[in-house]
Motif scaffolding. Sequence first.
Motif, PDB file in Angstrom:
ATOM      1  N   ILE A  12      -3.433  20.592  39.480  1.00 32.98           N
ATOM      2  CA  ILE A  12      -4.407  19.874  40.301  1.00 32.98           C
ATOM      3  C   ILE A  12      -5.881  20.585  40.002  1.00 32.98           C
ATOM      4  N   MET A  13      -7.013  19.952  39.517  1.00 30.80           N
ATOM      5  CA  MET A  13      -8.436  20.727  39.243  1.00 30.80           C
ATOM      6  C   MET A  13      -9.307  20.008  40.370  1.00 30.80           C
ATOM      7  N   GLN A  14     -10.003  20.738  41.181  1.00 29.54           N
ATOM      8  CA  GLN A  14     -10.829  20.216  42.162  1.00 29.54           C
ATOM      9  C   GLN A  14     -11.987  19.695  41.490  1.00 29.54           C
ATOM     10  N   GLY A  15     -12.227  18.567  41.772  1.00 29.09           N
ATOM     11  CA  GLY A  15     -13.338  17.768  41.105  1.00 29.09           C
ATOM     12  C   GLY A  15     -13.380  16.941  39.912  1.00 29.09           C
ATOM     13  N   SER A  16     -12.010  17.049  39.196  1.00 26.18           N
ATOM     14  CA  SER A  16     -11.705  16.169  37.986  1.00 26.18           C
ATOM     15  C   SER A  16     -10.368  16.019  37.840  1.00 26.18           C
ATOM     16  N   THR A  17      -9.891  15.151  36.961  1.00 28.87           N
ATOM     17  CA  THR A  17      -8.692  14.712  36.633  1.00 28.87           C
ATOM     18  C   THR A  17      -8.113  15.630  35.716  1.00 28.87           C
ATOM     19  N   VAL A  18      -6.738  15.908  35.538  1.00 27.70           N
ATOM     20  CA  VAL A  18      -6.232  16.745  34.585  1.00 27.70           C
ATOM     21  C   VAL A  18      -5.854  15.985  33.195  1.00 27.70           C
ATOM     22  N   VAL A  19      -6.137  16.569  31.999  1.00 24.90           N
ATOM     23  CA  VAL A  19      -5.903  16.044  30.731  1.00 24.90           C
ATOM     24  C   VAL A  19      -4.292  16.181  30.545  1.00 24.90           C
ATOM     25  N   ILE A  20      -3.631  15.284  30.213  1.00 27.98           N
ATOM     26  CA  ILE A  20      -2.301  15.202  29.516  1.00 27.98           C
ATOM     27  C   ILE A  20      -2.238  15.146  28.193  1.00 27.98           C
ATOM     28  N   ILE A  21      -1.737  16.177  27.340  1.00 26.69           N
ATOM     29  CA  ILE A  21      -1.703  16.148  25.990  1.00 26.69           C
ATOM     30  C   ILE A  21      -0.336  16.152  25.386  1.00 26.69           C
ATOM     31  N   PRO A  22       0.351  14.840  25.134  1.00 24.09           N
ATOM     32  CA  PRO A  22       1.443  14.987  24.435  1.00 24.09           C
ATOM     33  C   PRO A  22       1.598  15.685  23.164  1.00 24.09           C
ATOM     34  N   PRO A  23       2.764  16.137  22.861  1.00 25.49           N
ATOM     35  CA  PRO A  23       4.052  16.143  23.428  1.00 25.49           C
ATOM     36  C   PRO A  23       4.239  16.921  24.419  1.00 25.49           C
ATOM     37  N   ALA A  24       3.595  18.049  24.609  1.00 25.20           N
ATOM     38  CA  ALA A  24       3.900  19.222  25.711  1.00 25.20           C
ATOM     39  C   ALA A  24       3.385  18.704  26.944  1.00 25.20           C
ATOM     40  N   ASP A  68       4.579  26.867  20.590  1.00 25.81           N
ATOM     41  CA  ASP A  68       3.217  26.604  20.459  1.00 25.81           C
ATOM     42  C   ASP A  68       2.859  25.102  19.801  1.00 25.81           C
ATOM     43  N   ASP A  69       2.094  24.482  20.376  1.00 28.83           N
ATOM     44  CA  ASP A  69       1.606  23.009  19.966  1.00 28.83           C
ATOM     45  C   ASP A  69       0.304  23.056  19.643  1.00 28.83           C
ATOM     46  N   GLY A  70      -0.289  24.255  19.304  1.00 28.52           N
ATOM     47  CA  GLY A  70      -1.712  24.404  18.883  1.00 28.52           C
ATOM     48  C   GLY A  70      -2.443  24.641  20.037  1.00 28.52           C
ATOM     49  N   TYR A  71      -1.972  24.504  21.218  1.00 26.89           N
ATOM     50  CA  TYR A  71      -2.837  24.784  22.488  1.00 26.89           C
ATOM     51  C   TYR A  71      -2.558  25.881  23.389  1.00 26.89           C
ATOM     52  N   GLN A  72      -1.400  26.625  22.756  1.00 22.51           N
ATOM     53  CA  GLN A  72      -0.833  27.734  23.697  1.00 22.51           C
ATOM     54  C   GLN A  72      -1.170  29.135  23.320  1.00 22.51           C
ATOM     55  N   ASP A  73      -1.116  29.972  24.303  1.00 19.80           N
ATOM     56  CA  ASP A  73      -1.620  31.413  24.134  1.00 19.80           C
ATOM     57  C   ASP A  73      -0.255  32.126  23.368  1.00 19.80           C
ATOM     58  N   THR A  74      -0.489  32.433  22.349  1.00 22.24           N
ATOM     59  CA  THR A  74       0.836  33.058  21.586  1.00 22.24           C
ATOM     60  C   THR A  74       0.845  34.445  21.677  1.00 22.24           C
ATOM     61  N   SER A  75      -0.144  35.057  22.748  1.00 23.79           N
ATOM     62  CA  SER A  75      -0.102  36.525  22.815  1.00 23.79           C
ATOM     63  C   SER A  75       0.781  36.653  24.416  1.00 23.79           C
ATOM     64  N   PHE A  76       1.158  35.467  24.945  1.00 24.89           N
ATOM     65  CA  PHE A  76       1.997  35.949  26.268  1.00 24.89           C
ATOM     66  C   PHE A  76       3.345  36.380  25.758  1.00 24.89           C
ATOM     67  N   ALA A  77       3.700  37.398  26.697  1.00 22.33           N
ATOM     68  CA  ALA A  77       4.883  38.198  26.286  1.00 22.33           C
ATOM     69  C   ALA A  77       5.492  38.615  27.749  1.00 22.33           C
ATOM     70  N   PRO A  78       6.204  37.692  28.366  1.00 23.14           N
ATOM     71  CA  PRO A  78       6.825  37.830  29.776  1.00 23.14           C
ATOM     72  C   PRO A  78       7.696  38.670  29.634  1.00 23.14           C
ATOM     73  N   THR A  79       7.853  39.785  30.798  1.00 22.16           N
ATOM     74  CA  THR A  79       8.854  40.653  30.720  1.00 22.16           C
ATOM     75  C   THR A  79      10.040  40.265  31.814  1.00 22.16           C
ATOM     76  N   GLY A  80       9.947  39.110  32.627  1.00 24.77           N
ATOM     77  CA  GLY A  80      10.951  38.408  33.209  1.00 24.77           C
ATOM     78  C   GLY A  80      10.609  36.732  32.954  1.00 24.77           C
ATOM     79  N   SER A  81      11.627  36.286  33.111  1.00 25.49           N
ATOM     80  CA  SER A  81      11.820  34.660  33.167  1.00 25.49           C
ATOM     81  C   SER A  81      11.433  34.211  34.710  1.00 25.49           C
ATOM     82  N   LEU A  82      11.158  32.801  34.647  1.00 26.71           N
ATOM     83  CA  LEU A  82      10.669  31.940  35.790  1.00 26.71           C
ATOM     84  C   LEU A  82      11.396  30.989  35.885  1.00 26.71           C
TER      85      LEU A  82
END
Length: 277
Positions: A156-168, A100-114
Amino acid sequence: MEAGVLETLLPGVHRIVAPNPSVMTGPGTNTYLLGNKRITVLDPGPDMPEHIAAIEAGIAQLGGELERIVTTHTHPDHSPGAAALQARYPVGVFGAEILDDGYQDTSFAPTGSLAHDDCFDVDGSVLRAIYTPGHVGNHYCFIHEATGTVFTGDHIMQGSTVVIIPPAGDMADYIASLRLLLDYPLQYLAPGHGTLIDTPRQEVEHLIAHRQSREDKIYAALQQIKKGDLDELVVVAYQDVDASIHPIAKLSLSAHLLKLEKEMRAHQKDGQWELLA
């Protein structure tokens, strides 16, 4: 695009827009229902009761059953709905976690990896995972091979550019991930925000060119002011952008500067950036 309404975009590809419009999310987060009988929910979106109800209604409208949930990444407008659906349906949840870098969903609990190239059977069609770090380090796109549709999340977002937030977020990774998509048989881009894009290769090539153009402007700004911090550089490098956007622009500016530093073309000390000779 009306929030809460099930829309069929292509055979076996359906969309429900979450009621969370904003400057950052556009008309709202797109949740995709893939398949007609054995349904995969891709990006369940925010944990808003009306959105979760709309997903359940969409599954019922299709006359199918929820088989799994997959997520492109764990930003709070894309994955929190997974926990709400997990509480209702005993199905697998697949996605990648990240610190978590302060921008993540801390409730996310996957049952399988990706992992890159993982495949899921969606009503007889292949849904293939494509690892696309850049916007954030745990970001995946998915290609629905039957229709050639790539679900891009926030890559990719339609109609706008994506914000990149370091360090994540990492600009070098982001550009490399854009180039990776060109290796696939693209027919459509289905973004996490906005409408279906039917000129996928042109869109990806445009984004690569746009990022290179912005990097050139940042490099030129460093040549002009010699040494400066983010506040000084953003005024010069983003002079084509309204000043009200500069606080957000500084996030991507920082990502571009870190890319230049990684390439040993620039460096910073005590917050002051300058070019390397």
